[in-house]
Scaffold this motif. Structure first.
Motif, PDB file in Angstrom:
ATOM      1  N   ARG A   8       0.851  -1.193   0.000  1.00 31.16           N
ATOM      2  CA  ARG A   8       0.000   0.000   0.000  1.00 31.16           C
ATOM      3  C   ARG A   8       0.882   1.236   0.000  1.00 31.16           C
ATOM      4  O   ARG A   8       1.946   1.261   0.619  1.00 31.16           O
ATOM      5  CB  ARG A   8      -0.958   0.014   1.195  1.00 31.16           C
ATOM      6  CG  ARG A   8      -0.315  -0.207   2.535  1.00 31.16           C
ATOM      7  CD  ARG A   8      -1.329  -0.193   3.676  1.00 31.16           C
ATOM      8  NE  ARG A   8      -1.588   1.181   4.129  1.00 31.16           N
ATOM      9  CZ  ARG A   8      -2.406   1.482   5.127  1.00 31.16           C
ATOM     10  NH1 ARG A   8      -3.065   0.526   5.757  1.00 31.16           N
ATOM     11  NH2 ARG A   8      -2.564   2.729   5.513  1.00 31.16           N
ATOM     12  N   LYS A  11      -3.187   6.179  -1.453  1.00 29.62           N
ATOM     13  CA  LYS A  11      -4.514   5.598  -1.662  1.00 29.62           C
ATOM     14  C   LYS A  11      -4.470   4.345  -2.529  1.00 29.62           C
ATOM     15  O   LYS A  11      -5.505   3.758  -2.829  1.00 29.62           O
ATOM     16  CB  LYS A  11      -5.438   6.639  -2.294  1.00 29.62           C
ATOM     17  CG  LYS A  11      -5.745   7.835  -1.401  1.00 29.62           C
ATOM     18  CD  LYS A  11      -6.481   7.401  -0.128  1.00 29.62           C
ATOM     19  CE  LYS A  11      -6.867   8.609   0.726  1.00 29.62           C
ATOM     20  NZ  LYS A  11      -7.571   8.204   1.963  1.00 29.62           N
ATOM     21  N   ARG A  28     -11.115   5.975   0.804  1.00 29.26           N
ATOM     22  CA  ARG A  28     -10.847   6.366   2.190  1.00 29.26           C
ATOM     23  C   ARG A  28      -9.670   5.557   2.730  1.00 29.26           C
ATOM     24  O   ARG A  28      -8.794   5.176   1.973  1.00 29.26           O
ATOM     25  CB  ARG A  28     -12.114   6.179   3.018  1.00 29.26           C
ATOM     26  CG  ARG A  28     -13.255   7.122   2.581  1.00 29.26           C
ATOM     27  CD  ARG A  28     -14.434   7.037   3.538  1.00 29.26           C
ATOM     28  NE  ARG A  28     -15.138   5.774   3.404  1.00 29.26           N
ATOM     29  CZ  ARG A  28     -16.114   5.574   2.524  1.00 29.26           C
ATOM     30  NH1 ARG A  28     -16.480   6.549   1.703  1.00 29.26           N
ATOM     31  NH2 ARG A  28     -16.723   4.407   2.469  1.00 29.26           N
ATOM     32  N   LYS A  29      -9.656   5.287   4.028  1.00 32.78           N
ATOM     33  CA  LYS A  29      -8.545   4.562   4.638  1.00 32.78           C
ATOM     34  C   LYS A  29      -8.399   3.177   4.004  1.00 32.78           C
ATOM     35  O   LYS A  29      -9.344   2.400   3.983  1.00 32.78           O
ATOM     36  CB  LYS A  29      -8.765   4.424   6.138  1.00 32.78           C
ATOM     37  CG  LYS A  29      -7.614   3.726   6.859  1.00 32.78           C
ATOM     38  CD  LYS A  29      -7.900   3.599   8.342  1.00 32.78           C
ATOM     39  CE  LYS A  29      -6.758   2.856   9.040  1.00 32.78           C
ATOM     40  NZ  LYS A  29      -7.011   2.700  10.491  1.00 32.78           N
ATOM     41  N   PRO A  30      -7.216   2.864   3.471  1.00 32.88           N
ATOM     42  CA  PRO A  30      -7.033   1.570   2.808  1.00 32.88           C
ATOM     43  C   PRO A  30      -6.858   0.441   3.827  1.00 32.88           C
ATOM     44  O   PRO A  30      -6.513   0.678   4.981  1.00 32.88           O
ATOM     45  CB  PRO A  30      -5.746   1.770   2.000  1.00 32.88           C
ATOM     46  CG  PRO A  30      -4.990   2.793   2.780  1.00 32.88           C
ATOM     47  CD  PRO A  30      -6.021   3.709   3.372  1.00 32.88           C
ATOM     48  N   GLU A  32      -5.076  -2.834   5.637  1.00 35.67           N
ATOM     49  CA  GLU A  32      -3.695  -3.051   6.044  1.00 35.67           C
ATOM     50  C   GLU A  32      -3.041  -4.151   5.205  1.00 35.67           C
ATOM     51  O   GLU A  32      -3.720  -5.030   4.667  1.00 35.67           O
ATOM     52  CB  GLU A  32      -3.636  -3.451   7.526  1.00 35.67           C
ATOM     53  CG  GLU A  32      -4.184  -2.412   8.488  1.00 35.67           C
ATOM     54  CD  GLU A  32      -3.322  -1.159   8.537  1.00 35.67           C
ATOM     55  OE1 GLU A  32      -2.110  -1.261   8.238  1.00 35.67           O
ATOM     56  OE2 GLU A  32      -3.860  -0.088   8.901  1.00 35.67           O
ATOM     57  N   TYR A  49     -14.492  -1.472   1.858  1.00 39.14           N
ATOM     58  CA  TYR A  49     -13.617  -0.403   1.392  1.00 39.14           C
ATOM     59  C   TYR A  49     -14.104  -0.010   0.002  1.00 39.14           C
ATOM     60  O   TYR A  49     -14.271  -0.870  -0.868  1.00 39.14           O
ATOM     61  CB  TYR A  49     -12.167  -0.874   1.306  1.00 39.14           C
ATOM     62  CG  TYR A  49     -11.583  -1.338   2.616  1.00 39.14           C
ATOM     63  CD1 TYR A  49     -11.032  -0.439   3.518  1.00 39.14           C
ATOM     64  CD2 TYR A  49     -11.586  -2.691   2.946  1.00 39.14           C
ATOM     65  CE1 TYR A  49     -10.492  -0.868   4.716  1.00 39.14           C
ATOM     66  CE2 TYR A  49     -11.046  -3.130   4.138  1.00 39.14           C
ATOM     67  CZ  TYR A  49     -10.502  -2.219   5.021  1.00 39.14           C
ATOM     68  OH  TYR A  49      -9.965  -2.650   6.207  1.00 39.14           O
TER      69      TYR A  49
END
Length: 222
Positions: A8, A11, A28-30, A32, A49
């Protein structure tokens, strides 16, 4: 389709699936690294997601941090084939010239999206042609959407991607020395003028051009 997040950066995320690797851009938040994710347009889990799938790659890709200049300049590619090929082309140019400046990727992005629409873009295409062997990438304007010519002389393969009548068309073939054998896929048939235009284009790179125009069960070559 599901896979494990293996990289990662910002984005962008890269997941490994049973078919290779897939690159997505998360809104938004990817997730982990190491997380199992499922790609679907009809999520059934509350933990989702929202992401845009950019492309699939059958072979391992460089880390996303190294891919950043290409991903920024190209955006969402027209086909899965495009960025994996351009990765190899860029790597070959860097072997010859060293680390490439930011302007190169900006020019490459403009060339990819618009094609050789002016002298500047024509010069850029010719310059790449001289430093990217055994890889050739040409982006030529065609009714608003450029068609892309990819030649891999290392693997002896050839591909054209274009849009005709709002339908993606893939033309591929085999390269042997100074000859090329071309076949039109996806049930699309070329008319005589298109065959001649394609022959003239490929004739700039190859001495002998054999074209299967599509729609012919017997594989007649023109």
């Amino acid at each position: 389709m599901e896979g494990i997040v293996i990289d990662r950066f910002g984005k962008w995320i890269k997941i490994r699936t049973q078919d290779g690797e897939t690159v997505l851009k998360v809104q938004r938040k990817p997730p982990e690294v190491g997380e199992l994710v499922r790609i679907t347009d009809q999520p059934t889990s509350q933990k989702i997601y929202v992401a845009e799938k950019l492309f699939d790659a059958p072979e391992p890709l460089p880390p996303l941090e190294e891919l950043k200049p290409l991903l920024q300049s190209i955006g969402k590619p027209l086909n899965d084939y495009d960025i994996p090929f351009l990765v190899k082309l860029v790597e070959q140019i860097e072997r010859r010239l060293g680390e490439l400046p930011k302007w190169f990727f900006e020019e490459l992005g403009a060339y990819y999206k618009s094609g050789e629409i002016n002298e500047k873009m024509e010069a850029f295409g010719l310059w790449m042609l001289t430093v990217s062997h055994p890889y050739v990438f040409r982006s030529l304007p065609d009714d608003g959407t450029p068609f892309h010519l990819f030649i891999d002389r290392k693997r002896m393969t050839f591909t054209i991607h274009c849009i005709k009548q709002s339908k993606p068309v893939c033309i591929d073939g085999a390269v042997l020395s100074d000859s090329i054998s071309v076949k039109v896929n996806n049930g699309y048939s070329l008319n005589p003028q298109q065959i001649q235009d394609l022959r003239e284009l490929l004739g700039k790179h190859f001495k002998n051009v054999l074209i299967n125009p599509g729609g012919l069960k017997d594989g007649l070559y023109a």
